[in-house]
Scaffold this motif. Structure first.
Motif, PDB file in Angstrom:
ATOM      1  N   ILE A  18     -16.531  47.936 -13.253  1.00 27.75           N
ATOM      2  CA  ILE A  18     -17.273  47.338 -12.259  1.00 27.75           C
ATOM      3  C   ILE A  18     -17.890  48.252 -11.123  1.00 27.75           C
ATOM      4  CG2 ILE A  18     -16.979  44.907 -12.794  1.00 27.75           C
ATOM      5  CD1 ILE A  18     -14.945  44.717 -10.444  1.00 27.75           C
ATOM      6  N   ASP A  19     -16.748  48.970 -10.597  1.00 28.84           N
ATOM      7  CA  ASP A  19     -17.062  49.917  -9.574  1.00 28.84           C
ATOM      8  C   ASP A  19     -16.200  51.016  -9.490  1.00 28.84           C
ATOM      9  OD1 ASP A  19     -17.168  51.302  -7.158  1.00 28.84           O
ATOM     10  OD2 ASP A  19     -17.517  49.469  -5.971  1.00 28.84           O
ATOM     11  N   LYS A  20     -16.470  52.224  -9.937  1.00 26.58           N
ATOM     12  CA  LYS A  20     -15.470  53.624 -10.033  1.00 26.58           C
ATOM     13  C   LYS A  20     -14.808  53.727  -8.795  1.00 26.58           C
ATOM     14  CE  LYS A  20     -17.745  55.860 -13.681  1.00 26.58           C
ATOM     15  NZ  LYS A  20     -18.240  57.080 -14.175  1.00 26.58           N
ATOM     16  N   ASN A  21     -15.061  53.128  -7.514  1.00 23.88           N
ATOM     17  CA  ASN A  21     -14.301  53.270  -6.344  1.00 23.88           C
ATOM     18  C   ASN A  21     -13.120  52.196  -6.265  1.00 23.88           C
ATOM     19  OD1 ASN A  21     -15.493  55.527  -5.378  1.00 23.88           O
ATOM     20  ND2 ASN A  21     -17.360  54.027  -4.882  1.00 23.88           N
ATOM     21  N   LEU A  22     -13.152  51.212  -7.137  1.00 28.20           N
ATOM     22  CA  LEU A  22     -12.051  50.016  -7.044  1.00 28.20           C
ATOM     23  C   LEU A  22     -10.866  50.459  -8.246  1.00 28.20           C
ATOM     24  CD1 LEU A  22     -14.494  47.135  -7.448  1.00 28.20           C
ATOM     25  CD2 LEU A  22     -12.772  47.677  -5.488  1.00 28.20           C
ATOM     26  N   PRO A  23      -9.718  49.873  -7.825  1.00 24.18           N
ATOM     27  CA  PRO A  23      -8.502  50.355  -8.872  1.00 24.18           C
ATOM     28  C   PRO A  23      -8.839  50.110 -10.319  1.00 24.18           C
ATOM     29  CG  PRO A  23      -7.835  49.145  -6.913  1.00 24.18           C
ATOM     30  CD  PRO A  23      -9.275  49.165  -6.804  1.00 24.18           C
ATOM     31  N   THR A  24      -8.289  50.472 -11.005  1.00 25.69           N
ATOM     32  CA  THR A  24      -8.238  50.092 -12.670  1.00 25.69           C
ATOM     33  C   THR A  24      -7.101  49.770 -13.250  1.00 25.69           C
ATOM     34  OG1 THR A  24     -10.008  51.811 -13.059  1.00 25.69           O
ATOM     35  CG2 THR A  24      -8.879  51.276 -14.968  1.00 25.69           C
ATOM     36  N   VAL A  25      -6.959  48.554 -13.883  1.00 27.96           N
ATOM     37  CA  VAL A  25      -5.857  48.210 -14.394  1.00 27.96           C
ATOM     38  C   VAL A  25      -5.924  48.466 -15.939  1.00 27.96           C
ATOM     39  CG1 VAL A  25      -4.415  46.011 -14.992  1.00 27.96           C
ATOM     40  CG2 VAL A  25      -5.456  46.094 -12.529  1.00 27.96           C
ATOM     41  N   LEU A  26      -5.015  49.070 -16.365  1.00 24.63           N
ATOM     42  CA  LEU A  26      -4.924  49.319 -17.947  1.00 24.63           C
ATOM     43  C   LEU A  26      -4.022  48.286 -18.661  1.00 24.63           C
ATOM     44  CD1 LEU A  26      -5.459  51.001 -20.671  1.00 24.63           C
ATOM     45  CD2 LEU A  26      -3.616  52.505 -19.970  1.00 24.63           C
ATOM     46  N   VAL A  27      -4.440  47.385 -19.537  1.00 24.20           N
ATOM     47  CA  VAL A  27      -3.508  46.439 -20.173  1.00 24.20           C
ATOM     48  C   VAL A  27      -3.408  47.079 -21.611  1.00 24.20           C
ATOM     49  CG1 VAL A  27      -3.497  44.098 -21.241  1.00 24.20           C
ATOM     50  CG2 VAL A  27      -4.590  44.534 -19.063  1.00 24.20           C
ATOM     51  N   TYR A  28      -1.954  47.008 -21.503  1.00 22.43           N
ATOM     52  CA  TYR A  28      -1.600  47.331 -23.180  1.00 22.43           C
ATOM     53  C   TYR A  28      -0.782  46.250 -23.848  1.00 22.43           C
ATOM     54  CZ  TYR A  28       1.852  49.039 -26.631  1.00 22.43           C
ATOM     55  OH  TYR A  28       2.831  49.144 -27.730  1.00 22.43           O
ATOM     56  N   GLY A  29      -1.102  46.100 -25.243  1.00 21.39           N
ATOM     57  CA  GLY A  29      -0.396  45.176 -25.842  1.00 21.39           C
ATOM     58  C   GLY A  29      -0.174  45.681 -27.395  1.00 21.39           C
ATOM     59  N   HIS A  30       0.257  45.136 -28.356  1.00 22.97           N
ATOM     60  CA  HIS A  30       0.189  45.509 -29.772  1.00 22.97           C
ATOM     61  C   HIS A  30      -0.060  44.196 -30.577  1.00 22.97           C
ATOM     62  CE1 HIS A  30       4.479  43.904 -30.906  1.00 22.97           C
ATOM     63  NE2 HIS A  30       4.726  44.330 -29.780  1.00 22.97           N
ATOM     64  N   TYR A  31      -0.820  44.285 -31.736  1.00 23.71           N
ATOM     65  CA  TYR A  31      -1.522  43.410 -32.547  1.00 23.71           C
ATOM     66  C   TYR A  31      -0.696  43.430 -33.989  1.00 23.71           C
ATOM     67  CZ  TYR A  31      -4.013  47.053 -34.701  1.00 23.71           C
ATOM     68  OH  TYR A  31      -4.434  48.289 -35.417  1.00 23.71           O
ATOM     69  N   ASP A  32       0.347  44.430 -34.018  1.00 22.01           N
ATOM     70  CA  ASP A  32       1.173  44.307 -35.238  1.00 22.01           C
ATOM     71  C   ASP A  32       2.425  43.307 -35.004  1.00 22.01           C
ATOM     72  OD1 ASP A  32       2.104  46.238 -33.290  1.00 22.01           O
ATOM     73  OD2 ASP A  32       3.260  47.190 -34.981  1.00 22.01           O
ATOM     74  N   VAL A  33       3.046  42.747 -36.027  1.00 22.99           N
ATOM     75  CA  VAL A  33       4.295  42.226 -35.830  1.00 22.99           C
ATOM     76  C   VAL A  33       5.407  42.852 -36.575  1.00 22.99           C
ATOM     77  CG1 VAL A  33       2.837  40.125 -35.472  1.00 22.99           C
ATOM     78  CG2 VAL A  33       3.587  40.712 -37.681  1.00 22.99           C
ATOM     79  N   GLN A  34       6.467  42.356 -36.296  1.00 28.15           N
ATOM     80  CA  GLN A  34       7.987  42.458 -37.167  1.00 28.15           C
ATOM     81  C   GLN A  34       7.677  42.079 -38.493  1.00 28.15           C
ATOM     82  OE1 GLN A  34      11.298  43.452 -36.655  1.00 28.15           O
ATOM     83  NE2 GLN A  34      10.407  45.036 -35.313  1.00 28.15           N
ATOM     84  N   PRO A  35       8.293  42.455 -39.877  1.00 32.10           N
ATOM     85  CA  PRO A  35       8.577  41.821 -40.900  1.00 32.10           C
ATOM     86  C   PRO A  35       8.982  40.512 -40.781  1.00 32.10           C
ATOM     87  CG  PRO A  35       9.340  44.170 -41.230  1.00 32.10           C
ATOM     88  CD  PRO A  35       9.108  43.801 -39.685  1.00 32.10           C
ATOM     89  N   PRO A  36       8.601  39.497 -41.583  1.00 31.45           N
ATOM     90  CA  PRO A  36       8.989  38.136 -41.296  1.00 31.45           C
ATOM     91  C   PRO A  36      10.443  37.749 -42.004  1.00 31.45           C
ATOM     92  CG  PRO A  36       7.373  38.058 -43.158  1.00 31.45           C
ATOM     93  CD  PRO A  36       7.594  39.610 -42.456  1.00 31.45           C
ATOM     94  N   ASP A  37      11.058  38.642 -42.823  1.00 24.97           N
ATOM     95  CA  ASP A  37      12.134  38.237 -43.657  1.00 24.97           C
ATOM     96  C   ASP A  37      13.085  38.162 -42.846  1.00 24.97           C
ATOM     97  OD1 ASP A  37      11.580  41.310 -44.083  1.00 24.97           O
ATOM     98  OD2 ASP A  37      13.747  41.233 -43.953  1.00 24.97           O
ATOM     99  N   PRO A  38      14.256  37.418 -43.067  1.00 23.99           N
ATOM    100  CA  PRO A  38      14.601  36.622 -44.340  1.00 23.99           C
ATOM    101  C   PRO A  38      13.503  35.265 -44.498  1.00 23.99           C
ATOM    102  CG  PRO A  38      16.494  36.255 -42.956  1.00 23.99           C
ATOM    103  CD  PRO A  38      15.508  37.172 -42.204  1.00 23.99           C
ATOM    104  N   LEU A  39      12.860  35.283 -45.183  1.00 21.54           N
ATOM    105  CA  LEU A  39      11.902  34.290 -45.236  1.00 21.54           C
ATOM    106  C   LEU A  39      12.352  32.812 -45.719  1.00 21.54           C
ATOM    107  CD1 LEU A  39       8.837  35.700 -47.626  1.00 21.54           C
ATOM    108  CD2 LEU A  39       8.795  34.949 -45.157  1.00 21.54           C
ATOM    109  N   GLU A  40      13.476  32.833 -46.424  1.00 26.16           N
ATOM    110  CA  GLU A  40      13.986  31.486 -46.553  1.00 26.16           C
ATOM    111  C   GLU A  40      14.739  30.827 -45.404  1.00 26.16           C
ATOM    112  OE1 GLU A  40      15.185  34.349 -47.585  1.00 26.16           O
ATOM    113  OE2 GLU A  40      17.382  34.620 -47.367  1.00 26.16           O
ATOM    114  N   LEU A  41      14.765  31.564 -44.164  1.00 29.94           N
ATOM    115  CA  LEU A  41      15.377  30.518 -43.131  1.00 29.94           C
ATOM    116  C   LEU A  41      14.280  30.286 -42.118  1.00 29.94           C
ATOM    117  CD1 LEU A  41      18.312  33.205 -42.094  1.00 29.94           C
ATOM    118  CD2 LEU A  41      18.214  31.042 -43.266  1.00 29.94           C
TER     119      LEU A  41
END
Lengths: 462, 462
Positions: free
Chosen positions: B74-97
């Motif tokens: 919005i304005d190069k003179n203002l601060p910048t926040v960098l948001v990091y996250g991840h869209y991958d997930v852990q394997p789900p096993d053991p599925l039976e639980l």
């Protein structure tokens, strides 16, 4: 050429093809997915016995897989030979290491088997060795040379502990009465040097389960703060041997017979090349209990081995998890005076006692059996030795094997008969491994040698 | 009611439903069978950012899974926040639980979450926590209250070591330039007591392979005479800890910072009930390094855990086999001054050195990352604390976590920015375990709190 040699030459293609058909049925007793195939195999064995000329054959139901029983009684006053074998096989995995599918038998030549060997799960252990007896019987019927009565008892649970066989034998002593029990489910030294197995180790097989936290945990958040069942299991397993590879279970060695130095010197005479042994396994050095050499470690000494272990994430890539549970399958090979049930109890008590606080441990006994020693001055041993001497040109050497056929001790107890272990397999046949095979030479030599055992056993019994 | 609270109340059903749609895609990065789903998830995140009002969004190709990058300047003179996250997930096993399928999200109430929690793999780690930022951004755009610039960098390989992210960050310093990095991929003490993670452990993750004989062997014939790779692996793993649960790898502790007794006393003030901890995990006692308490063992001390082990026969029933190979996945959590690559080398050298003759050992490094500590007197920390204080009514407590987000150290090195870890998950959310869930309260509270961080960060930066 002797009549039996001539008969084998004339019929060998059929003998091989019949065995190949039997090997195509995946009779894996350990895995219920194959239960239909195990039953089909019992039916096929029944038909084989009938075709060979057996005058009574039946499928006997048991609490587990059926037992194929056959008999051919020619004269109640003559001796009776009871042939035991098994039609079930080991699981074939790891499948990816087979060079041809385990249940699609093929004949390939190898360095040891220039005449070819049948590659298939069960080719040696024990379908091939069991089938030699049916073909030898066929010859004796065909040539009208069967010198005594014969009974067949072919079971389908040998690879999982012969539970139903015990049940069956205990209930059928008179049906199974005999003068000697004949089994081909062992090996011999080489195709030039026959041997007879005079000792077998007993077995105790258990499965252990270590439980830590009630669910799988993130190893970053909990790592180092709770007992990790896999690390704990590794520690517990490691502690079962001391620095000399002695087993640390209290009381484990109490009934282990110490052989005299004379006996050990006698054993040491059996042909053995440590270099060839290491080369065949592609290992730099052997490993085992201090104070004993390889041929003692795997025959007269009891051992403890983990046969399988699993827990946590074992898939592709990485998962940072602390597993709730870890498992192992552990077997102990026992020597003749160790009682397998007592050893199973000692193991269970000890294993639970060494669990650290923070985990719970369960031990589930799978199966077991007693060890066995047979004397070399018995009529059965002498008859077998004469038979081998005639077909191989050299006498057989008596050897103590590290393997277990738990029912041999049971037979002695219930049927009061000695067992003769006439094996025709070789160490290199890879039984229980990928690429199991059985030499054509060995298969046909077995068929040729077995009728001579009958002949000499009856002659020496007179 | 504040405008943000009102907005969250009005839109909460949509917020929940949008997250549920995202959770339905099984973006398991560790298993190539799911690679198509991982890509689909990146596309879905891109669309979410566009819909929230981001004026530039792109999918950035990498050598591995893509990174979703978005920015709203919005304005190069203002601060910048960098948001990091991840869209991958852990394997789900053991599925039976799992009590419901991991990729069929459902809302269930629990004791801790009377308002309901979304049960699904990734609900907390990290799809749910990542998505809070997109919805907080949506609010700021909608209400025209975004006080500064914002960038989003959402990756797909966090659960397998963020290799492509490192590659990306090293090549895009100016694109990613920012004044602070904001991440929600950690937890807080409870729904009544927010906390900010000020320290993370590093990680070294390796896979080991022990090879004995060149093929699986019959345990009767070879048992006791050759090195059994499973027994050997158990012994080697056991030897990695001494009797005080110190790690025995030479040099392992060389760079480990010893905290002063004052610092340890400060740490001990964090609310913690050993009884509740044991009860939640259903364990009789905790377990770990002598001389340290639970909250130290899992935060300021390095650890070594086996995350998976396998070898031999693991199917139904019994198989008397000596396996040719045994494997384990082993991870070490490291404290800030331990260099993960140096530790991986120390481990590899040591593990190979302790292999007994008769086996060969391979160590394959999987991935790793440095530990991290953030100061509590930074503008970012203060802004986060003010935001939490306003929405929870109590100030946040600074805590050192045992987990690892290896890229936090990388960000500091490459982007010269501090990271603020504003976690809204709870320990009981079962991330990396069956039945992962994320409280509706936590999800909505996160969306409500994040805009306040932006507000105070810009105010304090003036």
């Amino acid at each position: 050429m002797s009549p039996i040699k001539t008969y084998v030459q004339e019929h060998k293609d059929r003998f091989i093809n019949e065995l190949i058909e039997l090997l195509k049925i995946p009779s894996v007793s350990a895995d219920t997915a194959y239960s239909h195939d195990v039953i089909l195999t019992a039916d096929a064995v029944k038909v084989s016995l009938e075709n060979a000329g057996c005058n009574f054959v039946e499928i006997c139901d048991t609490p587990g897989y059926p037992i194929v029983f056959g008999e051919h009684i020619i004269d109640k006053n003559l001796p009776t030979v009871l042939v035991y074998g098994h039609y079930d096989v080991q699981p074939p995995d790891p499948l990816e290491l087979w060079t041809s599918p385990p249940f699609e038998p093929v004949i390939k030549t190898t360095e040891i088997h220039p005449e070819g060997a049948i590659f298939a799960r069960g080719s040696c252990d024990d379908k091939g060795q069991m089938y030699m007896h049916i073909k030898a019987f066929e010859y004796m019927i065909h040539s009208n040379s069967l010198p005594c009565n014969v009974k067949f008892m072919i079971e389908g649970e040998e690879e999982i502990g012969s539970k139903s066989l015990s049940w069956f034998v205990e209930r059928n002593q008179s049906k199974l009465s005999c003068d000697v029990i004949l089994i081909s489910d062992t090996g011999m030294i080489s195709n030039q040097q026959p041997s007879i197995t005079t000792g077998l180790r007993g077995l105790s097989y258990v499965e252990v389960e270590v439980t830590g936290p009630n669910r799988d945990l993130h190893s970053g958040l909990y790592g180092g703060a709770v007992a990790n069942p896999i690390n704990v299991l590794a520690k517990m397993i490691a502690s079962l041997h001391d620095e000399n590879n002695h087993i640390t279970i209290p009381g484990f060695y109490d009934n282990v017979e110490e052989l005299s130095s004379e006996e050990r010197a006698e054993m040491a005479k059996a042909p053995f090349s440590l270099d060839n042994y290491k080369k065949a396994l592609d290992i730099e050095t052997v490993y085992g209990e201090s104070g004993y050499v390889t041929n003692e470690r795997n025959s007269i000494r009891p051992t403890l081995d983990v046969n399988g272990i699993w827990g946590g994430y074992t898939g592709e890539g990485a998962k940072t998890v602390i597993a709730s549970k870890a498992y192992a399958k552990i077997s102990m090979r026992l020597v003749p005076d160790q009682d397998w049930e007592a050893i199973t109890e000692l193991f269970t008590k000890h294993f639970i006692s060494i669990a650290p606080a923070g985990v719970t441990v369960k031990v589930k006994p799978h199966h077991g059996g007693q060890g066995y020693v047979t004397p070399i001055d018995s009529i059965g041993y002498k008859a077998a030795n004469k038979a081998y001497t005639e077909t191989f040109g050299v006498p057989a050497i008596p050897v103590r094997s590290g393997g277990s056929i738990p029912i041999v001790a049971l037979f002695e107890k219930e049927l009061k008969s000695k067992t003769i272990l006439m094996g025709f397999g070789l160490d290199s046949d890879a039984i229980h491994s990928p690429n199991e095979h059985f030499g054509i030479f060995n298969y046909l030599k077995g068929i040729e040698t077995i009728p001579l055992f009958y002949k000499y056993f009856v002659e020496l019994s007179k």
